[in-house]
Design an enzyme around this catalytic site. Structure first.
Site: not given
Length: 482
Positions: A272-273
């Site tokens: 997610g990053d």
């Protein structure tokens, strides 16, 4: 119970990963890496010395099973004490070669625990270590010295699920067993601003040497997934790292932070990053701490980041980042492919960075260098601390479905110097102007590349003879709407 048995050899890369990864590797991207296989075992010789590519220990003279210490593995029973007792026993064996802790199939629920030197944590197939979700069971630790008051909140931070400090010779491996941070509750509380401290990583090793993580899956970390901090000789090989691509904030895959002599290879990362983010401290705190990240080799990866970038440097890079090679990497279905990000106040430098044989498949922006990433620990940073960005090369850059292939946003205070492009052909999806964006950048293009470069760059032929020298290094042509 102790046995003098040799540790089993690591399984082959493809056989150690689950079906989804195998399908992606073979059907979508695998051919990009085949030619590189002859150097996978070369270790760190690319930097002219022995390093983490060598075998760390080969075997441990003593092996234990977590069940010998009362572990249950039913996903409900708290097995924290069993892990603590087992590691305590291994800690007494350092002078005799250390020990291996075997985690058999099952779900092993635990609060955070600390590793010890000369230890192997071995996760069998279908073994899964689960992090207890109650944050009250996660210990609080002082802020990282190179980050100041804290990364998300001032004051103490939560420790990691698996932690280690001042260690030597630590291996986390297995037959693709998993370490699962069960980060969903952490992400919800973070978004709802219910946490009073910075979230903890899944695995964090600090001030340590000779660390190997291989042949396992790391998933759903509360925060950054694997965070080696001020370590030397770190190898990450054949590791799958997973988190939801949306709704899992700051779940970076691997964040080497003020680390030296690092190899990351043969991994699949979808988080997610940033899939990988190389760091070295934040503003004045990182400048004072003064530990650079250097001698880092990243190769043979498939990565995805719908929110951030496949491979990033920064933005916390105040101790400096140098001598980094990123090669044979496919970035797919991502917001950005590779990125360097910094800002006024960071100080430090990013130099001698080599990107080679990269494939972009469905990326909004391919290559990004950004100098106004204005996130600071506090307002006491030095507004005259300008980072240095120089000697950055891109060779063999290919792909399709890219909206903006290059965006280099230097500034008058932070120009980007000596950037080289060679052998680049990226299929674009946005054919209006501004597809190759530059500001305050000096560098050169060797041979023909597609799409056409911006006017800021000098043009050379394939024999590196000058064709056209730019007189417009400071031209600004950045359009963030594209």
């Amino acid at each position: 119970m102790a046995e003098s048995l040799p540790v089993g050899g690591f399984p082959a890369f493809l056989s150690s990963h689950k079906t989804l990864f195998i399908v992606l590797w073979i059907s979508a991207f695998g051919s990009v890496f085949l030619w590189q296989r002859d150097i996978v075992g070369a270790g760190f010789s690319v930097f002219g010395k022995a390093g983490p590519g060598r075998s760390m220990s080969g075997s441990r003279p003593f092996e234990f099973n977590i069940t010998d210490f009362g572990g249950v593995g039913d996903g409900v029973t708290d097995d924290t004490a069993a892990f603590e007792r087992a590691i305590s026993a291994i800690s007494k064996l350092g002078k005799r070669g250390g020990g291996q802790l075997n985690v058999p199939p099952g779900k092993w629920l635990t609060a955070p625990f600390n590793l010890t030197s000369h230890m192997t944590l071995f996760l069998a197939e279908d073994a899964e270590i689960l992090g207890i979700q109650d944050e009250k069971r996660w210990p609080l630790m002082p802020p990282l010295p190179s980050y100041g008051y804290g990364r998300e909140h001032r004051g103490p931070r939560y420790g990691s699920l698996i932690h280690g400090q001042n260690l030597e010779d630590v291996v986390i491996t297995g037959h693709n067993g998993s370490i699962n941070g069960q980060g969903q509750s952490w992400w919800i509380k973070y978004r709802q601003k219910l946490l009073n401290h910075t979230r903890g990583p899944l695995v964090q090793i600090m001030w340590s040497n000779d660390i190997v993580i291989s042949n396992i899956t790391l998933r759903d970390s509360p925060f950054w997934t694997f965070h080696p901090y001020d370590c030397k000789n770190v190898t990450v090989r054949n590791v799958t790292i997973l988190a939801p691509v949306f709704g899992a904030p700051n779940t970076d895959g691997i964040d080497p932070d003020s680390c030296e002599d690092v190899v990351i290879e043969d991994c699949y990362i979808s988080v997610g990053d940033d899939a990988i983010a190389i760091k070295s401290g934040w503003d004045q705190y990182g400048i004072v701490y003064g530990r650079p990240s250097r001698n880092i080799l990243i190769r043979n990866l498939i990565v995805r980041s719908m929110v951030s970038a496949g491979v990033s440097i920064g933005s916390e890079m105040s101790g400096g980042v140098s001598n980094v090679t990123v090669e044979n990497v496919t970035v797919w279905s991502s917001r950005r492919a590779v990125r360097i990000k910094t800002a006024v106040g960071r100080g430090g430098y990013v130099r001698h960075i080599t990107y080679r044989n990269l494939t972009f498949d469905d990326a909004q922006v391919g290559i990004v260098i950004k100098t106004d990433y204005n996130e600071h620990p506090d307002m006491d940073f030095d507004k005259n601390a300008f980072p240095i960005l120089e000697n950055i090369s891109f060779t063999g850059i290919h792909g399709q479905g890219v909206r903006v292939p290059v965006r280099i946003h230097g500034s008058e205070e932070i120009p980007v110097r000596n950037v080289t492009f060679r052998d680049m052909n990226v299929g674009i999806t946005y054919k209006k102007k501004h597809i190759f964006q530059c500001a305050f950048v000096q560098g050169r293009v060797i041979g023909t590349i597609f799409p056409a470069p911006c006017e800021n760059l000098d043009i050379y032929d394939e024999e590196e003879r000058p064709v056209k020298l730019s007189t417009a290094q400071n031209v600004t042509d950045i359009d963030y709407r594209v």
